[in-house]
Design a protein around this motif. Sequence first.
Motif, PDB file in Angstrom:
ATOM      1  N   ARG A 202      82.208  44.525  59.526  1.00 44.59           N
ATOM      2  CA  ARG A 202      81.742  45.902  59.371  1.00 44.59           C
ATOM      3  C   ARG A 202      81.074  46.038  58.013  1.00 44.59           C
ATOM      4  O   ARG A 202      81.480  45.414  57.034  1.00 44.59           O
ATOM      5  CB  ARG A 202      82.919  46.876  59.472  1.00 44.59           C
ATOM      6  N   ILE A 203      80.032  46.848  57.956  1.00 40.09           N
ATOM      7  CA  ILE A 203      79.397  47.155  56.683  1.00 40.09           C
ATOM      8  C   ILE A 203      79.381  48.667  56.484  1.00 40.09           C
ATOM      9  O   ILE A 203      79.347  49.426  57.448  1.00 40.09           O
ATOM     10  CB  ILE A 203      77.955  46.587  56.578  1.00 40.09           C
ATOM     11  N   LYS A 204      79.457  49.065  55.239  1.00 43.60           N
ATOM     12  CA  LYS A 204      79.437  50.489  54.920  1.00 43.60           C
ATOM     13  C   LYS A 204      78.172  50.818  54.140  1.00 43.60           C
ATOM     14  O   LYS A 204      77.607  49.959  53.445  1.00 43.60           O
ATOM     15  CB  LYS A 204      80.689  50.879  54.126  1.00 43.60           C
ATOM     16  N   ALA A 205      77.726  52.047  54.270  1.00 46.97           N
ATOM     17  CA  ALA A 205      76.491  52.487  53.621  1.00 46.97           C
ATOM     18  C   ALA A 205      76.800  53.171  52.296  1.00 46.97           C
ATOM     19  O   ALA A 205      77.584  54.125  52.252  1.00 46.97           O
ATOM     20  CB  ALA A 205      75.739  53.445  54.546  1.00 46.97           C
ATOM     21  N   LEU A 206      76.180  52.682  51.226  1.00 48.37           N
ATOM     22  CA  LEU A 206      76.331  53.278  49.903  1.00 48.37           C
ATOM     23  C   LEU A 206      74.979  53.765  49.409  1.00 48.37           C
ATOM     24  O   LEU A 206      73.958  53.086  49.603  1.00 48.37           O
ATOM     25  CB  LEU A 206      76.881  52.253  48.904  1.00 48.37           C
ATOM     26  N   THR A 207      74.941  54.936  48.782  1.00 51.69           N
ATOM     27  CA  THR A 207      73.687  55.409  48.188  1.00 51.69           C
ATOM     28  C   THR A 207      73.381  54.555  46.967  1.00 51.69           C
ATOM     29  O   THR A 207      74.283  54.188  46.204  1.00 51.69           O
ATOM     30  CB  THR A 207      73.801  56.888  47.764  1.00 51.69           C
ATOM     31  N   ARG A 208      72.132  54.223  46.785  1.00 48.30           N
ATOM     32  CA  ARG A 208      71.759  53.321  45.694  1.00 48.30           C
ATOM     33  C   ARG A 208      71.965  53.946  44.315  1.00 48.30           C
ATOM     34  O   ARG A 208      72.249  53.252  43.351  1.00 48.30           O
ATOM     35  CB  ARG A 208      70.297  52.892  45.855  1.00 48.30           C
ATOM     36  N   LYS A 209      71.850  55.250  44.242  1.00 51.06           N
ATOM     37  CA  LYS A 209      71.987  55.909  42.938  1.00 51.06           C
ATOM     38  C   LYS A 209      73.448  56.151  42.570  1.00 51.06           C
ATOM     39  O   LYS A 209      73.925  55.730  41.528  1.00 51.06           O
ATOM     40  CB  LYS A 209      71.206  57.221  42.943  1.00 51.06           C
ATOM     41  N   SER A 210      74.187  56.816  43.441  1.00 52.18           N
ATOM     42  CA  SER A 210      75.558  57.210  43.096  1.00 52.18           C
ATOM     43  C   SER A 210      76.594  56.179  43.521  1.00 52.18           C
ATOM     44  O   SER A 210      77.742  56.243  43.085  1.00 52.18           O
ATOM     45  CB  SER A 210      75.891  58.547  43.750  1.00 52.18           C
ATOM     46  N   ARG A 211      76.212  55.226  44.414  1.00 53.69           N
ATOM     47  CA  ARG A 211      77.121  54.214  44.950  1.00 53.69           C
ATOM     48  C   ARG A 211      78.266  54.836  45.744  1.00 53.69           C
ATOM     49  O   ARG A 211      79.352  54.286  45.842  1.00 53.69           O
ATOM     50  CB  ARG A 211      77.700  53.322  43.838  1.00 53.69           C
ATOM     51  N   LYS A 212      78.032  56.014  46.303  1.00 61.63           N
ATOM     52  CA  LYS A 212      79.030  56.670  47.131  1.00 61.63           C
ATOM     53  C   LYS A 212      78.791  56.310  48.596  1.00 61.63           C
ATOM     54  O   LYS A 212      77.651  56.194  49.046  1.00 61.63           O
ATOM     55  CB  LYS A 212      78.964  58.189  46.954  1.00 61.63           C
ATOM     56  N   GLU A 213      79.901  56.174  49.326  1.00 62.57           N
ATOM     57  CA  GLU A 213      79.776  55.872  50.744  1.00 62.57           C
ATOM     58  C   GLU A 213      79.342  57.122  51.502  1.00 62.57           C
ATOM     59  O   GLU A 213      79.823  58.227  51.220  1.00 62.57           O
ATOM     60  CB  GLU A 213      81.097  55.368  51.309  1.00 62.57           C
ATOM     61  N   VAL A 214      78.427  56.952  52.447  1.00 63.68           N
ATOM     62  CA  VAL A 214      77.913  58.084  53.223  1.00 63.68           C
ATOM     63  C   VAL A 214      78.032  57.783  54.704  1.00 63.68           C
ATOM     64  O   VAL A 214      78.042  56.621  55.130  1.00 63.68           O
ATOM     65  CB  VAL A 214      76.438  58.392  52.869  1.00 63.68           C
ATOM     66  N   GLU A 215      78.132  58.849  55.490  1.00 61.66           N
ATOM     67  CA  GLU A 215      78.156  58.723  56.944  1.00 61.66           C
ATOM     68  C   GLU A 215      76.722  58.570  57.464  1.00 61.66           C
ATOM     69  O   GLU A 215      75.805  59.239  56.991  1.00 61.66           O
ATOM     70  CB  GLU A 215      78.803  59.954  57.575  1.00 61.66           C
ATOM     71  N   LEU A 216      76.542  57.711  58.450  1.00 59.78           N
ATOM     72  CA  LEU A 216      75.216  57.513  59.035  1.00 59.78           C
ATOM     73  C   LEU A 216      74.916  58.635  60.030  1.00 59.78           C
ATOM     74  O   LEU A 216      75.808  59.137  60.705  1.00 59.78           O
ATOM     75  CB  LEU A 216      75.153  56.162  59.738  1.00 59.78           C
ATOM     76  N   HIS A 217      73.635  59.019  60.095  1.00 57.49           N
ATOM     77  CA  HIS A 217      73.203  60.035  61.051  1.00 57.49           C
ATOM     78  C   HIS A 217      71.742  59.783  61.405  1.00 57.49           C
ATOM     79  O   HIS A 217      71.083  58.895  60.841  1.00 57.49           O
ATOM     80  CB  HIS A 217      73.401  61.454  60.485  1.00 57.49           C
ATOM     81  N   ASP A 218      71.217  60.554  62.348  1.00 54.74           N
ATOM     82  CA  ASP A 218      69.885  60.299  62.895  1.00 54.74           C
ATOM     83  C   ASP A 218      68.768  60.373  61.858  1.00 54.74           C
ATOM     84  O   ASP A 218      67.789  59.632  61.927  1.00 54.74           O
ATOM     85  CB  ASP A 218      69.583  61.291  64.033  1.00 54.74           C
TER      86      ASP A 218
END
Length: 493
Positions: A202-218
């Motif tokens: 599994r991989i998780k999505a992190l924002t490049r600036k804040s490095r916070k994990e985000v939920e994926l959406h359309d």
Amino acid sequence: MAFQFDTTLFDTIHEWNHTVVHVKNPVEGQNDPILSSESLKLTVIDSFCMTKKPPLVAAVFVPLGRENDWAFCTKAGFAKLMTKFYGISRLILVANLTEGSPKDYRFTRVRERMTERAADRIRAALSKFIPVTLRNAEYKIPFLKYNDGLVLRTNISNSTEPVSSLGNFSITEEVTKINEKFEAKKVLRFKNTGEWIHCEARIKALTRKSRKEVELHDKIDYQELDLTVDNVNLVDPTCEAMLNGLRVVSTVLEKKVRRCICLGGNGAVLASFLANQLRFVVVWVEIDNGLFEALQVAFDVKNSYCFNLDWRNIIKQEVAEPSPSSVAGKQLAMFREEFNLFDAIMIDLNEADSFSVTGQCAPPRELIQVNTLEKIKAMIEDNGVVVFHVHPPNYQFYADFLTNLIDVFQEVRKIMLAENNFVVIAIKSGGNVPLIPAPATAPSTEKKSILDSLKGLLSKAGGSSYSSTAPDATEVLKKIKEFAIEEVKKGGF
């Protein structure tokens, strides 16, 4: 440019046959968003069983950007398509003629009226591929919708294709959306086996600036994200089931120092989980140098002892050993000096097998022999476990493996993942040890995550709470042997 081919080839349905032809695009130059190349590639697939009389013929547009995907170019892919569209006698795949595969694929939604217009434009050209019994009936080929939920696929392999002794492989990051739920994972596949997934996490999505994990959406912008391996939440049911194998002997989880060795590709994911989440001392062994390097980096293997060695040398099979002065020779000497006995052994080894539908067999035939199993048994502590991923090419292989395993270990459990895909657990009994029954099926149906479940066992002391569920060893052995005999009689797994 005209393309010549014998149209009589398509007069009748030829069971389990496929033919590829190239035709001129009838709408070339008309800016059609679906039929965009100068020429089109048509793949005519006949069903492996005659399901309809008269036959039923249908067509499918291959998704843009996936023209050279294994799903639309290999026998394994064709078989999966014909299963998905069960009841179709002949399926015609319509694809743009392109070279190679794009590095990145992003699902593009096409309006339904555009799909219908493209179907109307190409339908006349497909009339040559209708069986002769339908040609006088003004048969109108229906176009079916294909969607496997793939939203994004990025090839993160090197620019030059990675090569291993097992063949070329690709490592991709993939996002799927099924029933409105997004899932992201990193996958290693061998190109000669199509859908066979060698390793996934599994991989998780992190924002490049804040490095916070985000939920994926359309509407998310993937260019603003970094996808990183998540070693806490497993996506592979095989890994979950193998980890559940640790639960059958509670003492393994109660020891202060727990040692585990993982053999094979999925061992990379297992090693990370065991070392980082359950604090095991973990050894990971992978024989193939190309895979070893790729898996270490791509699947973020940390806090584990990693050895690029032949598993046969590890279990002291009678095979040639590397020169003591070589890198492999020094690694083998280090392994033997530092490690002796383990509490658990995870085996996810496979080999090419022409008799298997997937082209793979797990474990290798050499490993299911009694003398090899005895050497593996000698590597584990009393009350330790050996957990195998089993993908048998036929029922005789499975029956032989099960019989040999029972002869060597006596205590054996099975978890069924899917048809012809199992996890088998062997226990080295060392006295009156409470045994916890393994779940009969894959653990993904449990409410608690595998991590919560195993950590819950780790927090228990003594294990006495499981004594009431401990089955009688003699009775278990009897039942398993009866089960093995019945499995062979039925001719299935």
